[in-house]
Design a protein around this motif. Structure first.
Motif, mmCIF file in Angstrom:
data_model
loop_
_atom_site.group_PDB
_atom_site.id
_atom_site.type_symbol
_atom_site.label_atom_id
_atom_site.label_comp_id
_atom_site.label_asym_id
_atom_site.label_seq_id
_atom_site.Cartn_x
_atom_site.Cartn_y
_atom_site.Cartn_z
ATOM 1 N N HIS A 13 0.822 -1.220 0.000
ATOM 2 C CA HIS A 13 0.000 0.000 0.000
ATOM 3 C C HIS A 13 0.853 1.265 0.000
ATOM 4 O O HIS A 13 0.441 2.292 -0.548
ATOM 5 N N THR A 14 2.035 1.197 0.584
ATOM 6 C CA THR A 14 2.904 2.370 0.672
ATOM 7 C C THR A 14 3.696 2.597 -0.612
ATOM 8 O O THR A 14 3.814 3.738 -1.076
ATOM 9 N N ILE A 16 3.641 0.703 -3.866
ATOM 10 C CA ILE A 16 3.149 0.453 -5.228
ATOM 11 C C ILE A 16 2.583 1.724 -5.884
ATOM 12 O O ILE A 16 2.946 2.027 -7.030
ATOM 13 N N PRO A 17 1.710 2.501 -5.225
ATOM 14 C CA PRO A 17 1.176 3.697 -5.900
ATOM 15 C C PRO A 17 2.251 4.680 -6.393
ATOM 16 O O PRO A 17 2.213 5.087 -7.562
ATOM 17 N N PRO A 18 3.248 5.053 -5.567
ATOM 18 C CA PRO A 18 4.255 5.970 -6.112
ATOM 19 C C PRO A 18 5.116 5.330 -7.206
ATOM 20 O O PRO A 18 5.577 6.027 -8.119
ATOM 21 N N GLN A 20 3.982 3.269 -9.425
ATOM 22 C CA GLN A 20 3.163 3.353 -10.629
ATOM 23 C C GLN A 20 3.167 4.772 -11.192
ATOM 24 O O GLN A 20 3.204 4.960 -12.406
ATOM 25 N N GLU A 21 3.155 5.746 -10.308
ATOM 26 C CA GLU A 21 3.120 7.143 -10.747
ATOM 27 C C GLU A 21 4.416 7.585 -11.412
ATOM 28 O O GLU A 21 4.396 8.426 -12.314
ATOM 29 N N ARG A 69 -3.714 -5.207 -14.910
ATOM 30 C CA ARG A 69 -3.928 -3.756 -15.072
ATOM 31 C C ARG A 69 -2.950 -3.125 -16.061
ATOM 32 O O ARG A 69 -3.029 -1.924 -16.323
ATOM 33 N N SER A 71 0.213 -2.647 -15.466
ATOM 34 C CA SER A 71 1.051 -1.763 -14.651
ATOM 35 C C SER A 71 2.516 -1.818 -15.077
ATOM 36 O O SER A 71 2.996 -2.828 -15.592
#
Length: 120
Positions: A13-14, A16-18, A20-21, A69, A71
């Motif tokens: 959760h910490t 993966i999002p950054p 991907q960005e 997705r 990714s």
């Protein structure tokens, strides 16, 4: 279980999002254990083996979800083999069984860790 399972969930959760960005190919690597892909009867290591199996399965599920997705993040799991550590003694101490005589399975595993295990 807090470290091997929930620590992995929090890391996903910490990080993966950054990842991907930022774009470009990224790799999320989980270090599990050989115990995560095979298990033998280990009377003193049930929670450890279960947590490593969980780490492998969670990472495999993450990999599938990320691929589905499209990714830029790829998920991998590393399952090292035996490392020479005092794992058996510290596990028994943690569960309050340090004064009990080690059973034959634990003795065998402990000797394998110390004789066949690679150095940390």
């Amino acid at each position: 279980l807090d470290t091997n399972v929930m620590g992995l969930i929090h890391a996903i959760h910490t990080f993966i999002p950054p990842m991907q960005e930022q774009g470009g190919e990224c790799h999320f690597v989980t270090t599990a254990s050989g115990a995560g892909i095979y298990s033998q009867h280990r009377t003193t290591m049930g929670p450890y083996v279960a947590s490593k199996h969980c780490a492998v399965v969670v990472t495999q599920a993450l990999r599938t979800e990320l691929e589905h997705r499209g990714s830029n993040v790829k998920a991998h799991v590393v399952c090292p083999s035996v490392v020479a550590t005092p794992l058996v003694q510290t596990t028994r101490f943690f569960y309050g069984t340090q004064d009990e005589e080690m059973d034959e399975t634990s003795k065998h595993f402990d000797s394998k860790l110390n004789s066949d295990g690679m150095l940390p």
